[in-house]
Design a protein around this motif. Structure first.
Motif, PDB file in Angstrom:
ATOM      1  N   ALA A 144       7.080  70.175  82.494  1.00  0.00           N
ATOM      2  CA  ALA A 144       7.432  69.228  81.422  1.00  0.00           C
ATOM      3  C   ALA A 144       7.264  67.802  81.927  1.00  0.00           C
ATOM      4  CB  ALA A 144       8.863  69.463  80.941  1.00  0.00           C
ATOM      5  N   ILE A 145       6.982  66.895  81.011  1.00  0.00           N
ATOM      6  CA  ILE A 145       6.759  65.499  81.373  1.00  0.00           C
ATOM      7  C   ILE A 145       7.505  64.586  80.412  1.00  0.00           C
ATOM      8  CG2 ILE A 145       4.555  65.453  80.084  1.00  0.00           C
ATOM      9  CD1 ILE A 145       3.569  63.403  82.231  1.00  0.00           C
ATOM     10  N   GLY A 146       8.088  63.528  80.937  1.00  0.00           N
ATOM     11  CA  GLY A 146       8.799  62.556  80.115  1.00  0.00           C
ATOM     12  C   GLY A 146       7.837  61.554  79.509  1.00  0.00           C
ATOM     13  N   ALA A 200       7.439  67.492  86.059  1.00  0.00           N
ATOM     14  CA  ALA A 200       7.939  68.505  86.994  1.00  0.00           C
ATOM     15  C   ALA A 200       6.805  69.402  87.460  1.00  0.00           C
ATOM     16  CB  ALA A 200       9.029  69.346  86.331  1.00  0.00           C
ATOM     17  N   GLY A 201       6.934  69.934  88.654  1.00  0.00           N
ATOM     18  CA  GLY A 201       6.020  70.933  89.176  1.00  0.00           C
ATOM     19  C   GLY A 201       6.251  72.283  88.516  1.00  0.00           C
ATOM     20  N   PRO A 202       5.559  73.313  88.981  1.00  0.00           N
ATOM     21  CA  PRO A 202       5.580  74.634  88.321  1.00  0.00           C
ATOM     22  C   PRO A 202       6.941  75.331  88.346  1.00  0.00           C
ATOM     23  CG  PRO A 202       4.267  74.688  90.349  1.00  0.00           C
ATOM     24  CD  PRO A 202       4.576  73.250  90.073  1.00  0.00           C
ATOM     25  N   GLU A 203       7.857  74.899  89.237  1.00  0.00           N
ATOM     26  CA  GLU A 203       9.201  75.502  89.239  1.00  0.00           C
ATOM     27  C   GLU A 203      10.228  74.604  88.551  1.00  0.00           C
ATOM     28  OE1 GLU A 203       8.013  74.805  92.626  1.00  0.00           O
ATOM     29  OE2 GLU A 203       6.659  76.528  92.433  1.00  0.00           O
ATOM     30  N   GLY A 204       9.794  73.498  87.980  1.00  0.00           N
ATOM     31  CA  GLY A 204      10.739  72.544  87.418  1.00  0.00           C
ATOM     32  C   GLY A 204      11.398  71.735  88.515  1.00  0.00           C
TER      33      GLY A 204
END
Lengths: 121, 121
Positions: free
Chosen positions: B46-48, B95-99
């Motif tokens: 996810a991205i802000g 976030a990276g693949p694990e959040g």
């Protein structure tokens, strides 16, 4: 201007302004304009000097356990606990048997901590 | 007055002012007088929204990995990295693949975040 100089790591011993707060208590300080971060290491069972200052302080227990002394109360804290210390409230900490690491935040910055040195300022 | 109300834990989902910053980005906010803490959870990838504000901001990556976008640069960050974002500098994170989880610090507090709500303010 590149922002890269604004990036740090909690575990990088070469970064920040070194300060020996007292026997068994050291910190690395990162001053900003409106806040200042301080990455404190407390040796097993070491305790700081009770003190207070007008600046607001927040603390985050990064590792270990400790007793937080604040405003006449003793509160056990563990990893992940965090707290606010309003300006003027006397406080200190005693590390548990494995020692601890604490991220302290001062707002506004403590001017005495803008350079390397000794003591609680 | 007892200081116990000043103590919190990063992992206590019931504490703090809840805010949904955007899709996959939530936070719990703890306002102080001169600083404000925000415990942000970002879902995997996810991205802000890119945004800026006059308040100084610091971030500490508590868990996971992410890309920090700040002042036109993209900087990969991992657990233990922390950074300062001067007032007025555009920024966001993916976030990276694990959040990831981030502790954000605002000084002075962002007034719009003193109550629960939605959005980056």
């Amino acid at each position: 201007m590149s922002q890269r100089a604004e990036y740090h790591n909690l575990d990088d011993p070469s970064d920040g302004l070194f300060r020996e707060l007292g026997p068994g208590l050291t910190t690395r300080i990162f001053p900003g304009e409106h806040a200042m971060l301080s990455v404190v290491t407390i040796a097993p069972n070491a305790i700081g000097t009770m003190h207070d200052h007008p600046e607001e302080q927040w603390g985050v227990l990064l590792e270990g356990t400790a007793i937080r002394f604040q405003g006449g109360e003793e509160i056990p804290v563990r990893q992940g606990d965090f707290w606010r210390t309003p300006g003027g409230v006397p406080h200190t900490m005693r590390a548990g048997p494995e020692g601890c690491r604490v991220l302290d935040i001062f707002a506004p910055p403590r001017e005495a901590y803008r350079k390397a040195g000794k003591g609680f300022g």
